[in-house]
Structure formats: structure tokens, C-alpha cells
Design an enzyme around this catalytic site. Structure first.
Site, short mmCIF file in Angstrom:
data_model
loop_
_atom_site.label_atom_id
_atom_site.label_comp_id
_atom_site.label_asym_id
_atom_site.label_seq_id
_atom_site.Cartn_x
_atom_site.Cartn_y
_atom_site.Cartn_z
N LYS A 105 0.83 -1.22 0.00
CA LYS A 105 0.00 0.00 0.00
C LYS A 105 0.85 1.26 0.00
O LYS A 105 0.48 2.26 -0.58
CB LYS A 105 -0.94 0.02 1.19
N GLU A 190 2.34 -2.71 16.36
CA GLU A 190 3.78 -2.81 16.29
C GLU A 190 4.44 -2.08 17.45
O GLU A 190 3.82 -1.26 18.11
CB GLU A 190 4.26 -2.25 14.95
N LYS A 205 -4.18 3.99 2.47
CA LYS A 205 -5.22 3.15 1.87
C LYS A 205 -6.34 4.00 1.26
O LYS A 205 -6.86 3.69 0.19
CB LYS A 205 -5.77 2.19 2.92
#
Lengths: 428, 428
Positions: A105, A190, A205
């Protein structure tokens, strides 16, 4: 029948999923495209690392060019991520006439037009269904399913990490920092969560979705992005009490040929279908002039959902190969991009203010809205449980972003407004 | 650029929508396919009838062959409905090399394989996205989006009339007959509602979805269909109390290469995404081995949503025409159809029994389940408010359809069971 040969760049979670699906569904895939699909070469970082799939070691290589320039490889599947180097690999593959399927992406949001132009030049396919909303075939739906309609609005929960965090905060009344820690422990967030929680991942996105839905090249810098790191559990509590869920929504809108794209925490009415999309699930709500409301729901990430989208793209490339029509199906933009100004961007807003608890305050505050020509849908004043001041919750009717900024600017210099605690866009 | 010429069979609600969209979006459509699309001839029942769209009267005809055999027409769009005569028209159009776009679920459910074979013979496209779930591009999604996955379950709310009725009964505690009358007055249900309320319409749509999802030719008689006409408001009340919504679900399942397809009122757990699909909206929930849970939501009917799907199919046909690849994209079945036996069909069940209110009754009843090797998830006994008997509500664990039939057979001859009030499948 001559097999179609695939080169794989990357053998992490998603790459492993691609190998698994191609092997497990070989018979079904052949039934659809009429010839075997084989993984010929795989780029890995370390050939000798032990892996939990069985793949012959002479298929593995640490040299990217061995995959990209392999004379027998027809299609490159890119699941290594990254931008600079990866772009170079993909452009080289295209210039050698190889088709590309990617889940990247970041690359498509930043360099999509350049890559698609190169693909067109060499009559190659570039497909990237997996780059947005993992297992949901939303790109195919926008390009083909709604080809006859005029899409005027796309709203997406396109980041699973933030939706997981907001769902937990809503269901358990937990604080942002605690849920983030839990999400990191579970692998849903993360170690450095910035890209997710600040809305950058969602912005990338939305760049891709808006480009396809509106037939225009949207740049990442056209998207105004705000994340969830300052959302408090009180905000979510107030939202629920008023019949809303707080969601990180990507919103792309078109009116005539003016567009706006943003990502921000948004109050969504309970009755709206996107309000009940919970946990790591993604959903994209599309409004078309003719089709009306539609919504597409599914896993936004994960080894197999993402790999499924990649292999579906691979099947599409192979079908085109068989038909000799590659490079002709891309959704190339044919409209000029014209962005709305802040005066033209319109929505409802929710504001939570801490104000002095004395006579005449509400009148002064509502006058500020009136002066900016913002009309109000509802106003709720209540004592603040923790301070000797009052809380005022306001939901506006549709107002321009510029008008709301003017209101906030005036509050800054108004002594009776102690604090603008929260401002959220409202949908549904 | 030479325009692509379309012949339209039928100018009712949906046909009018097709004309409107083709006109309103002419510029967008040209941007996608590279040439104009024009409606050349339209079959109507009465040329002189007044209409609420402006269409030149020399385009109208009452003679079907004038459209079907028109030498310049490339694509026939069939929105007249019907089966026998309509099939004849479509077969003739295909044998003349014209492509066909149809919204006719009855025709495709009953004669799909014959029509697709004829299309293949003449290298023609037959596309029928609008035949299932109006504006939701579910056929395209099954054929292309999930081409790389193995779909194991499709659950659909594919009939808006019954979903409207069940939603009203649930939200307002209203009785079936009253809501049906209201739905008829609003135009959501037909004067003879049989096809909708007895599940036949849904069965036809599930035939189409299962054929595409499982790559096998499913016949309408393979679908066991049960409607909603005997659903009582008490059933819905009990469902809600236990955390379920009652929905008319089409369910197609595959295990290895054995399939089963059914339509029946089903208790769906509140947390399942399909439980909150309300009113006339449709939704199709698809479970793929790799992709996991997905759901597609939107308008199931209506002039413009249905017309949007038709024009999207038209765009696909025209793209294929430009590429010279028509007749090659159809999802032709390549697997043998093998149906599950009643011993192999498995699900949870809900049963509501009226029983004698005396000692030992529950023991005898639970023994019947034990004898049939059906284990129970929950049992609730309560006095029946209207009769001097007890009510027992049972939810089983997964059990075969044959085992449940055995249980029901035994209850028939058991004097303590006065009445088996309701039996429903349970999902979610």
C-alpha cells in the site's frame, strides 16, 4: 499445458501464505485458468533460516535480480514491503514485460501513477487488491462492480490495529495507553505504532481507494490525517451515551468534481452499519448515486486473507495472459484532481467544552456558533464531575470545516471557555 | 468511435433505471470503455403508454424479434422477467452472436447451465450480476475476488420482503399477518406473496450462488426451502431473549466435495454480522478457508441498485468486446454435484416444546435426545403463561438433520409432549 511461473519477492507471513494457497488449491486454480501455476524463485533475506513450510532450497535466493530477471518468470508477486528499493525492482520487472501483483500500500499510495504508467507502456498488469483491507475484494468491487455508478462517498475502517484499540476501549471502558500495550503484546500493534495510531496507514489506503473510486490521481498529501492517540475513554463514553461509536474512519467524498479525503476519529451513529464493525475487522462503506448504501466487511490483515487477495490477482493476471489482454484493464485516472477547500468540506461536528459554571455562559458560546453561521442540532450542559466547572456537549448541523475552525479560534480567546476538550466529526 | 448498441427487453422499473443510468453516466462510461453506449431498441408491451422517461418513440417496439434480430445490436439486456418465452428469446440472441445481460434469477436458476452452454458455443458473454442481491456485486466477488480460495459456506439474506417482515416483527413485536399486510400496502410484498414468504425466491438465488461458489451445477430441486409464514411473534421473542435474531437465511455449505443448500428461518446469534442486517437490505456472508469471514451488504432490489448491476455487466461485456475475448470469462462448473444426505447435514437446533407439567417429563424428553445421540447445549423449562402445561426450550449442540428428525418422530408418539411448537436451525 505450459505452467505459469511466478517469482516471489519476500517470504514472510504473507509470502508463506501465498505459497501455501498456490500449493493447496492447485487443482482449483488449474480448473479456472487451464494451466498449472508454479512458484519458480523466491527472494529471501537468509537462505539458511528454518521455515515452517517445505520449499525446495534451490528455489530460494538472496539475490533479487535472480528473481526479477529470471527469463522464465511471467509474474512477480511482491510481498517484501518497502518503498525505494522495491519500486526499483518493480519498475525493472515491468520493463522486462513481467506482470506484477503487490500488497504494498505504501508503494502504491506514493508511486502508484508512475508504476501504472510504466505498466501501461509495457502492456503489463499491475494488480494490488491486497494493499487495502486484506481479504476484502474492495478494489475489484470499485473498479468493476460499480463501474456504471457514480461513487460519491467511501468510508472505511481500513486499519485493524486502531479498530481493535477503539473496540476494546468501548467495550471495556479501558484507557488508550493500556489497550495499546495489550495490542502490542498480542501482535496486533507494532512496537512503534505511529503509522497505525496516527492514521498514516489509513491515509495511504484511502489514497488508493479514492483514486479508484473517483477516477482521479489522489496524492497522499491530499489526505488530511488525524489519529487516535488523543482519544480518551470519556470521549467514547459520551459517544455511547449519545448513541454513537467512536471509529477511526477514512472518508473520501465527491461533490460534482470536487473531492476531499480525510482520516479522523469520527462519531458514528449506532444504526449505521459501519458502527458495529469491531475488533481487527475492516469494512468499507461505499455510497453510489444509483446503488445507494453498500458495505464490504472482512479480515483486514493476516497471512491467509491477504494471500487470498494476492492469489486472486494472480488468477486475474493469468486469465489475461491466456487471453493476451494484459495491461488493458487498469483503472487509469481520467479526471483532473480538484480538492475541496475548507469552506467546501462539510459535516456535522461533536464538541465537548469545559466552561465556567456561571450565568450567561451558554448564551455567549451559542452566539459564537451563530456568528460563524453554524446551526446546532443538540446542546447538553451538565456539571463536570471532577472540576468546579460545567461541561457542554454540542452536536452541530452540517457545517463547513472553515466555520468550525473559526468557532475554535474564537473559543481560544474567550475567557469563559476553559478548554475545548474534544472535537470530532459526526457521521450516520 | 463506433458506439456499442444495446437492445433492451422490457421497460418496467429496472429497464427505466438502465436507460437513466446509461444516459446520466454516458461520459463516465465512455471514459471506461472508450466508446459511446447507446440504447438502440426497446421492447415494450404498449408503445403508446405514457412513461416518466423521455425516449424517442421510434426506439420502442412491441415486436421482440425486432430487438433480438436487429443487425446492429451487440448486446441484449433482458429485464422483462418470465421463463419459457424469455429463454427462447435469449437462446436466439446468443445463436445470433449477441451478448446477454440479464437480471432474471428464475431463468438462471432453472436454465442457467443450458444458457451458459449456448453462450460458450457462440463465444458470447452471459452476465447476470443483478439476478442476486440487486446492487451487491456478489457474483463478481465469488467468481473473481475469491477465485483463489475454497469457499466452504455462503449464508445469505437474499430476499428483502421477508427480511422486512421479520425485522418489523422483531422491532415492534408485531404478528406476521399484520406486517405482511403493511408490506403489501407499501409495495414491499406482492399481492400473492408466496414466492417470497415460502422461501422460493431465496432458493433460486441460493442455487445461483452455490453454483458459482462451489464450481458445480446446483439444481433448484437440490435446495430444501422453508418459508416464514409459520413464524410466530413468540418465536422471535424467545429468540431475542436468548440472544438471537430470527432471519430467513439461505445456507450453502461444502465439506470436502459434498454440498448442501437450504433456505429456512434461522436463529442467528446477535454477535454475528448478518444478525444486524435489517429491513429490505440484503447481505451475503461468505466463509472461505483462507479469507475467513467476509460479508457484503447493500440494497437487494430497487430500480437504480438493480440497474447499476446491469450496467456494470454491460460495461464488462463492452470491455470484453473491445478486447475480443467474449465468452471466455464465464464461471462454468467443473465439479460434479454431490449432495449431503440428512445424516451428513449438521447444525445446532432450537426447539420449543409444550409438555405435560409433571415430574419426570424433562428426564424422558432429554432421554429421547440421548437415544438419538444429540447432545444439548442449553435447556430452559418454564411455565406456559397461557396453558396448564410447561414450555421447554432446548438448544442442541451440532446434530445431524436425520437425528433431529428421529427426535421429532419420537416426540410424535410421546404422550407427555403435547406439541412441538417450533424447530429452528441455529447459526453464529
Amino acid at each position: 499445458m505450459k505452467p505459469v511461473k511466478v517469482g516471489l519477492l519476500g517470504l514472510g507471513t504473507v509470502g508463506t501464505g501465498v505459497v501455501r494457497i498456490v500449493e493447496a488449491h492447485q487443482e482449483d486454480l488449474q480448473g479456472q485458468v487451464g494451466s498449472p501455476i508454479t512458484i519458480e524463485k523466491v527472494l529471501v533475506q537468509n537462505k539458511s533460516k528454518s521455515r515452517n513450510i517445505s520449499i525446495s532450497s534451490d528455489k530460494l535466493t538472496e539475490d533479487p535480480w535472480e528473481v526479477i530477471r529470471h527469463p522464465e518468470i511471467d509474474v512477480i508477486v511482491e510481498v517484501m514491503g518497502g518503498i525505494g528499493q522495491t519500486k526499483e525492482y518493480i519498475l525493472e520487472a515491468l520493463s522486462l514485460g513481467k506482470h506484477v501483483v503487490t500488497a504494498n500500500k505504501d508503494l502504491m499510495a506514493l508511486h502508484g501513477p508512475e508504476i501504472l504508467a510504466k505498466a501501461k507502456e509495457h502492456s503489463c498488469d499491475v494488480l494490488y487488491e491486497a494493499s487495502v483491507a486484506g481479504g476484502i475484494p474492495i478494489i475489484r468491487t470499485l473498479v468493476e462492480g460499480f463501474s456504471s455508478d457514480r461513487i460519491t462517498k467511501i468510508m472505511g475502517i481500513v486499519n485493524g490495529t486502531t479498530n481493535y484499540i477503539l473496540t476494546k476501549m468501548s467495550q471495556e471502558g479501558a484507557a488508550y495507553a493500556d489497550v495499546l500495550k495489550e495490542a502490542q503484546a498480542l501482535g496486533y500493534a507494532e512496537a512503534d505504532p505511529t503509522s497505525d495510531v496516527e492514521g498514516l496507514d489509513a491515509a495511504r489506503k484511502m489514497t488508493i481507494l479514492a483514486t479508484l473510486g473517483f477516477h482521479t490521481n489522489v496524492n497522499l498529501e491530499d489526505v488530511s490525517a488525524e489519529g487516535i492517540s488523543s482519544v480518551s475513554k470519556d470521549d467514547i463514553l459520551y459517544a455511547k451515551r449519545l448513541g454513537y461509536e467512536l471509529k477511526l474512519l477514512g472518508i473520501a467524498e465527491r461533490q460534482d468534481d470536487l473531492i476531499s479525503i480525510s482520516v479522523q476519529p469520527t462519531m458514528v451513529k449506532h444504526s449505521h452499519p459501519i458502527a458495529s464493525v469491531n475488533g481487527v475487522f475492516n469494512a468499507v462503506y461505499v455510497y453510489g448515486e444509483a446503488v445507494g448504501e453498500t458495505m464490504f466487511y472482512g479480515a483486514g490483515a493476516g497471512e491467509l486473507p491477504t494471500a487470498t487477495s494476492i492469489v486472486a490477482d494472480l488468477v486475474a493476471v493469468v486469465k489475461n495472459l491466456k487471453l493476451g489482454v494484459n495491461g488493458k484493464h487498469s483503472g487509469i485516472a481520467f479526471k483532473e484532481t480538484r480538492l475541496k477547500t475548507d469552506e467546501q468540506i462539510s459535516s456535522k461536528y461533536f464538541l465537548l467544552l469545559h466552561v465556567a459554571d456561571r450565568a450567561g455562559v451558554l448564551a455567549r458560546i451559542t452566539q459564537v456558533f451563530a456568528d460563524a453561521e453554524v446551526s446546532l442540532e443538540s446542546v447538553l450542559q451538565q456539571p463536570n464531575p471532577t472540576n468546579p466547572e460545567a461541561e457542554i456537549i454540542i452536536i452541530t448541523h452540517d457545517a463547513s470545516k472553515a466555520a468550525i475552525q473559526k468557532v475554535l479560534g474564537t473559543f481560544d480567546s474567550l475567557d469563559v471557555v476553559h478548554k475545548v476538550k474534544s472535537v470530532y466529526r459526526v457521521e450516520g
